[in-house]
Design an enzyme around this catalytic site. Structure first.
Site, mmCIF file in Angstrom:
data_model
loop_
_atom_site.group_PDB
_atom_site.id
_atom_site.type_symbol
_atom_site.label_atom_id
_atom_site.label_comp_id
_atom_site.label_asym_id
_atom_site.label_seq_id
_atom_site.Cartn_x
_atom_site.Cartn_y
_atom_site.Cartn_z
ATOM 1 N N CYS A 16 5.379 23.162 0.920
ATOM 2 C CA CYS A 16 4.733 21.470 1.168
ATOM 3 C C CYS A 16 5.329 20.799 0.375
ATOM 4 O O CYS A 16 5.504 20.783 -0.777
ATOM 5 C CB CYS A 16 3.208 21.846 0.810
ATOM 6 N N GLU B 74 -2.283 -11.966 4.112
ATOM 7 C CA GLU B 74 -2.222 -10.639 4.686
ATOM 8 C C GLU B 74 -1.526 -10.638 6.033
ATOM 9 O O GLU B 74 -2.031 -11.583 7.037
ATOM 10 C CB GLU B 74 -3.562 -9.921 4.705
ATOM 11 N N ASP C 93 0.552 -7.727 -4.526
ATOM 12 C CA ASP C 93 0.474 -6.484 -4.331
ATOM 13 C C ASP C 93 1.420 -5.912 -3.122
ATOM 14 O O ASP C 93 0.640 -5.820 -2.118
ATOM 15 C CB ASP C 93 -0.875 -5.725 -4.353
ATOM 16 N N CYS D 54 3.601 -0.073 -6.562
ATOM 17 C CA CYS D 54 3.601 1.605 -6.376
ATOM 18 C C CYS D 54 4.865 2.163 -6.443
ATOM 19 O O CYS D 54 5.193 3.240 -6.133
ATOM 20 C CB CYS D 54 2.802 1.766 -5.112
HETATM 21 C C1 LIG Z 1 -0.484 -2.184 -1.222
HETATM 22 S S1 LIG Z 1 -1.210 -3.136 -0.091
HETATM 23 C C2 LIG Z 1 -2.532 -3.842 -1.142
HETATM 24 C C3 LIG Z 1 -3.900 -4.376 -0.384
HETATM 25 C C4 LIG Z 1 -4.738 -4.703 -1.416
HETATM 26 N N1 LIG Z 1 -4.147 -5.491 -2.443
HETATM 27 C C5 LIG Z 1 -5.430 -3.701 -1.977
HETATM 28 O O1 LIG Z 1 -5.365 -3.297 -3.020
HETATM 29 O O2 LIG Z 1 -6.394 -3.029 -1.124
HETATM 30 C C6 LIG Z 1 -0.098 -4.235 0.702
HETATM 31 C C7 LIG Z 1 -0.754 -4.753 1.827
HETATM 32 O O3 LIG Z 1 0.341 -5.766 2.343
HETATM 33 C C8 LIG Z 1 0.466 -6.152 3.691
HETATM 34 N N2 LIG Z 1 1.618 -6.501 3.901
HETATM 35 C C9 LIG Z 1 2.615 -5.862 4.122
HETATM 36 N N3 LIG Z 1 3.919 -6.755 4.279
HETATM 37 C C10 LIG Z 1 3.348 -7.953 4.189
HETATM 38 C C11 LIG Z 1 3.994 -9.212 4.245
HETATM 39 N N4 LIG Z 1 5.182 -9.296 4.478
HETATM 40 N N5 LIG Z 1 3.246 -10.296 4.232
HETATM 41 C C12 LIG Z 1 1.897 -10.126 3.982
HETATM 42 N N6 LIG Z 1 1.207 -8.831 3.946
HETATM 43 C C13 LIG Z 1 1.938 -7.861 3.897
HETATM 44 C C14 LIG Z 1 -0.224 -4.594 4.208
HETATM 45 O O4 LIG Z 1 -0.603 -4.736 5.323
HETATM 46 C C15 LIG Z 1 -1.109 -4.257 3.229
HETATM 47 O O5 LIG Z 1 -2.359 -4.616 3.085
#
Ligand SMILES: C[S@@+](CC[C@H](N)C(=O)[O-])C[C@H]1O[C@@H](n2cnc3c(N)ncnc32)[C@H](O)[C@@H]1O
Length: 422
Positions: A86, A308, A352, A379
């Protein structure tokens, strides 16, 4: 194009002395001057490794026999972990304490290499899974043509037929998706929310209708090419953080470790120190986790804007922040939304982004807002370190860095960095 060579050395066995840890769950060794990335090994070990891939620049290999074990080595709790098995976990063979040291070394190395910074990194435990097991509240199972489900092997489309997944949360395991038959499905995702709901999301094979077994879930979704169809319940779940409930679309983003949302929110607020009356941005805000905390801290005299790109997540965030009129949510990509809204300044920026990081253009745009603090949640320590170096070119200094063991048994690590304007 990949740089994978005709695999002439694949299958060969090499005796190696394992050196340091590398990003991605590998350790580094050398064979006749070439770098070998070895899985299932630990620094300091002497192993027999079987080559799994040869590229023009390096080899990949799996340690199949340990000649001299590291004191950090343990028997993997999961019977499905190991060479060729896995691919969900990377460090089942290391003690939890050692896993955190390895992750700290990886983060430090990325910052040394990509940002020319020498950091002392400590990876902190996240409450909620003290033995490193039973934490994954979202698990995606792959389904074979015959309807049997399992987990993907490492760097492979092949499926390991597990009878249980030890890192899955008990509420995910209760469904027993890996022991059921899913004819007509390509994948099945099980999500257990902290509010008590459980969702099963079935992705059918293209142009087929999945035959779904009887499952114990309050939400059952069919996620075909035409979009998501709710077969049972509503398509959203409730996640609870402290006193606040968040509505989260079942197939949307939420932190997968049960202690992660509260831990990260705490770290963002501790490092960012939002003050009443301030103007804060929450970029990549998902369902509004950080925006809610920021809005409470800046109060009615302040303002928060979440950005977002996913329409459902932006709607969830608006719903979740409806009692905080100082918080607004803009649906759009960060790359264009800040320009479209003509945002020229902020006191505090929280970002984030997904694994790819902010990238040069967004770093420049955010630095131009002249916020006194930028809190960067990441991450992927490699893209974080790269972006921190770009921020440095715009007058931002890394003031603090916290790292969290949010994905025990895997190589993944979450970091929260505080950048301040000099
Ligand atoms: C790592 S998650 C973080 C969400 C939030 N901070 C949390 O901890 O629940 C990244 C988020 O960015 C959004 N995302 C991805 N690319 C993006 C972009 N270019 N502009 C705005 N949002 C984006 C994704 O849909 C996702 O909801």
């Amino acid at each position: 194009m990949t740089d994978t060579k005709e695999a002439d050395m694949a299958g060969e066995r090499l005796e190696l002395t394992v050196d340091t840890v590398a990003n991605g769950g590998w350790c580094v060794a050398r064979h006749e001057g070439r770098v070998v990335f070895v899985r299932h090994a630990l620094p300091g070990e002497r192993v027999v490794a079987e080559v799994t891939e040869e590229t023009t620049k390096f080899l990949r290999a799996d340690a199949v026999e340990v000649l001299e074990p590291s004191p950090d080595r343990v028997t993997p709790p999961c019977p499905f972990a190991g060479p060729g098995r896995c691919g969900g976990c990377d460090w089942q063979h290391a003690s939890l304490e050692a896993q955190r040291r390895l992750k700290a070394d990886v983060v430090a190395e990325q910052f040394r290499r990509l940002a020319s910074l020498d950091l002392k990194v400590v990876v902190e435990e996240v409450p909620g899974a003290e033995n490193g097991l039973g934490w994954r509240t979202r698990v995606r199972f792959a389904v074979e043509r015959d309807g049997t489900a399992g987990l993907r092997r490492h760097r492979s489309h092949d499926i390991e037929h597990v009878t249980e997944c030890l890192i899955a949360h008990p509420a995910v395991e209760e469904v027993g998706a890996e022991r059921l038959a899913w004819p007509g499905a390509a994948a099945v995702e099980v999500v257990a929310a902290s509010g008590g709901d459980r969702a099963v999301i079935v992705e059918p094979v293209p142009r087929r209708r999945a035959d779904i077994p009887d499952v114990d879930a309050s939400v059952l979704l069919d996620e075909g090419r035409r979009g998501t169809r709710a077969l049972r319940g509503r398509a959203s779940l409730t996640e609870r953080v402290g006193e606040r409930d968040f509505r989260v679309t079942a197939s949307g983003f939420w932190q997968v470790h049960p202690g992660a949302a509260a831990t990260l929110l705490g770290a963002v607020l501790d490092l960012g120190r939002p003050e009443p009356g301030e103007w804060a941005l929450d970029l990549y805000c998902g369902a509004g986790l950080f925006a809610a905390g920021l809005a409470e801290a800046v109060g009615p005299e302040g303002a928060v804007l979440g950005v977002e790109s996913e329409p459902q997540a932006a709607q969830d965030a608006r719903f979740n922040l409806r009692d905080l009129p100082q918080a607004q949510v803009e649906r759009g990509r960060v790359e264009e939304a800040l320009d479209r809204l003509r945002i020229e300044r902020a006191d505090l920026v929280v970002a984030d982004p997904p694994r790819a990081g902010l990238g040069r253009a967004v770093v420049e745009r955010v630095a131009g807002l002249q916020a006194s603090r930028v809190v960067y949640v990441s991450c992927d320590p490699a893209t974080l370190a790269r972006d921190v170096a770009w921020f440095a070119g715009h007058g931002y200094r890394l003031e603090d860095l916290r790292a969290f063991d949010q994905y025990p048994m895997t190589h993944h690590v979450e970091c929260v960095a505080l950048l301040v304007r000099d």
